[in-house]
Write a protein that holds these residues in place. Structure first.
Motif, short mmCIF file in Angstrom:
data_model
loop_
_atom_site.label_atom_id
_atom_site.label_comp_id
_atom_site.label_asym_id
_atom_site.label_seq_id
_atom_site.Cartn_x
_atom_site.Cartn_y
_atom_site.Cartn_z
N VAL A 193 7.51 6.83 3.58
CA VAL A 193 6.08 6.86 3.27
C VAL A 193 5.32 7.68 4.30
N ASP A 194 4.51 8.61 3.81
CA ASP A 194 3.56 9.32 4.66
C ASP A 194 2.23 8.56 4.57
N ARG A 195 1.94 7.73 5.57
CA ARG A 195 0.76 6.86 5.52
C ARG A 195 -0.55 7.65 5.53
N SER A 196 -0.50 8.91 5.93
CA SER A 196 -1.73 9.71 5.91
C SER A 196 -2.23 9.90 4.48
N LYS A 197 -1.34 9.71 3.49
CA LYS A 197 -1.75 9.85 2.09
C LYS A 197 -2.55 8.65 1.59
N ASN A 240 15.61 -9.33 -2.28
CA ASN A 240 15.98 -10.19 -1.15
C ASN A 240 15.09 -9.88 0.05
N ALA A 241 14.78 -8.61 0.26
CA ALA A 241 13.83 -8.20 1.29
C ALA A 241 12.67 -7.51 0.58
N GLN A 242 11.52 -8.18 0.51
CA GLN A 242 10.38 -7.65 -0.23
C GLN A 242 9.95 -6.30 0.35
N ILE A 243 9.77 -5.31 -0.50
CA ILE A 243 9.33 -3.99 -0.09
C ILE A 243 7.81 -3.99 0.00
N THR A 244 7.27 -3.60 1.13
CA THR A 244 5.82 -3.64 1.32
C THR A 244 5.17 -2.26 1.25
N GLU A 245 5.97 -1.20 1.25
CA GLU A 245 5.39 0.13 1.13
C GLU A 245 6.38 1.08 0.49
N GLY A 246 5.83 2.12 -0.14
CA GLY A 246 6.68 3.08 -0.80
C GLY A 246 5.85 4.20 -1.41
N ALA A 247 6.54 5.21 -1.89
CA ALA A 247 5.92 6.31 -2.61
C ALA A 247 6.53 6.33 -4.01
N ILE A 248 5.69 6.25 -5.03
CA ILE A 248 6.17 6.12 -6.39
C ILE A 248 5.37 7.03 -7.31
N SER A 249 6.04 7.60 -8.29
CA SER A 249 5.38 8.46 -9.28
C SER A 249 5.52 7.84 -10.66
N LEU A 295 1.64 8.01 -6.23
CA LEU A 295 0.97 6.92 -5.53
C LEU A 295 1.76 6.51 -4.29
N VAL A 296 1.05 6.35 -3.19
CA VAL A 296 1.62 5.81 -1.96
C VAL A 296 0.96 4.46 -1.71
N PHE A 297 1.78 3.42 -1.47
CA PHE A 297 1.21 2.11 -1.20
C PHE A 297 1.80 1.55 0.09
N SER A 298 0.98 0.76 0.79
CA SER A 298 1.42 0.14 2.04
C SER A 298 0.56 -1.07 2.32
N ASN A 299 1.18 -2.25 2.33
CA ASN A 299 0.52 -3.49 2.74
C ASN A 299 -0.83 -3.71 2.05
N GLY A 300 -0.83 -3.58 0.73
CA GLY A 300 -2.03 -3.91 -0.03
C GLY A 300 -3.03 -2.80 -0.21
N LEU A 301 -2.71 -1.59 0.25
CA LEU A 301 -3.55 -0.42 0.04
C LEU A 301 -2.75 0.63 -0.71
N ALA A 302 -3.44 1.50 -1.44
CA ALA A 302 -2.74 2.59 -2.13
C ALA A 302 -3.66 3.80 -2.22
#
Length: 262
Positions: free
Chosen positions: A249-253, A21-30, A94-101
């Motif tokens: 999300v730690d965006r520094s990653k 319902n609310a698209q997730i745009t960033e996250g940390a996933i293994s 993997l860390v992803f945010s707005n089209g980058l990972a």
């Protein structure tokens, strides 16, 4: 594709089955990758046809003996190499945010001295690593791999969705997808085929080229949280499974680690 340990689920504040319902745009996933082989089937597919062909040939018996010994030697060598892959558990954090990972990898619990950055829209990846001399190396690759347009032809992808087959993975409702890829090497008669069974969530986007560079087209929206990959032989397959997810999300990653900047 060559091919990540279980963690505690960090989504206790969400309902048991998450939706998009609310698209997730960033996250940390293994993701964890393991390979499985049916050794009896592998022998039937790789060694037995060679031995049968030698036996049915009209070559002298002493030459047959020599050929059989060589076939068995090569079979044992191949089996040893494949066994090393089977014994390896690969983890990709993997860390992803707005089209980058940004991704780091571990093999059998030991962290590799490498870092990979992905740009989803352009399907570019850049891998940084430290070689045996301690030198920082890097290479970039666009999916499909460079040179594909010169060496491949008849590139085809197909997707079939079975909405009746669902699975909950890390709290996300996933639907079964069947994906196939095929291409022909120019100058070769045979077609190379790859088949995948996937469980896909539409809660967020992760392009398939993160897992296999030959899957270079955007075949569907969403993220595969489980992928079973079948090679051309039926005796082996690999499974990639998501083992943890967090929206913290730690965006520094997403940036190149300090150790590669020296």
């Amino acid at each position: 594709m060559k091919p990540l340990f279980p963690f505690l689920l960090l989504f206790g504040f969400l309902s048991p089955a998450q939706t998009s319902n609310a698209q997730i745009t960033e996250g940390a996933i293994s993701f964890e990758t393991k390979t499985y082989v049916d050794w009896d089937a592998y022998e039937r597919e790789s060694l037995k046809p060679q031995l049968d062909a030698i036996e049915q040939s009209d070559m002298p018996e002493d030459l047959k003996k020599e050929k059989r010994a060589e076939a068995i030697r090569m079979y044992q060598l191949g089996k040893t190499l494949i066994a090393k892959v089977v014994e390896t558990v690969e983890v990709m954090d993997l860390v992803f945010s707005n089209g980058l990972a940004g991704a780091e990898r571990s093999l059998n619990g030991a962290k590799e001295n490498e870092f990979t950055r992905y740009v989803f829209d352009s399907m570019n990846m850049t891998r940084h690593y430290i070689d045996q001399t301690g030198t920082h190396r890097q290479f970039s690759m666009k999916s499909p791999p460079a040179g594909t347009e010169l060496n491949w032809s008849d590139i085809r992808h197909s997707v079939r969705i079975d909405t009746s087959d669902t699975k909950e993975i890390l709290g996300f409702k996933c639907v079964k997808y069947y994906v196939e890829h095929s291409h022909r090497m120019k100058g070769a008669g045979e077609i190379t085929r790859s088949a995948y069974e996937m469980y896909v969530t539409d809660a967020f986007e992760l392009p398939l080229y993160l897992f296999d560079p030959i899957l270079s087209e955007k075949l569907f929206s969403g993220a595969a949280l489980e992928i079973k990959y079948f090679a051309q032989i039926s005796s082996g397959y690999s499974i990639v499974r998501a083992t943890s997810f967090s929206r913290d999300v730690d965006r520094s990653k997403l940036d190149l680690p300090e150790r590669f900047r020296k």
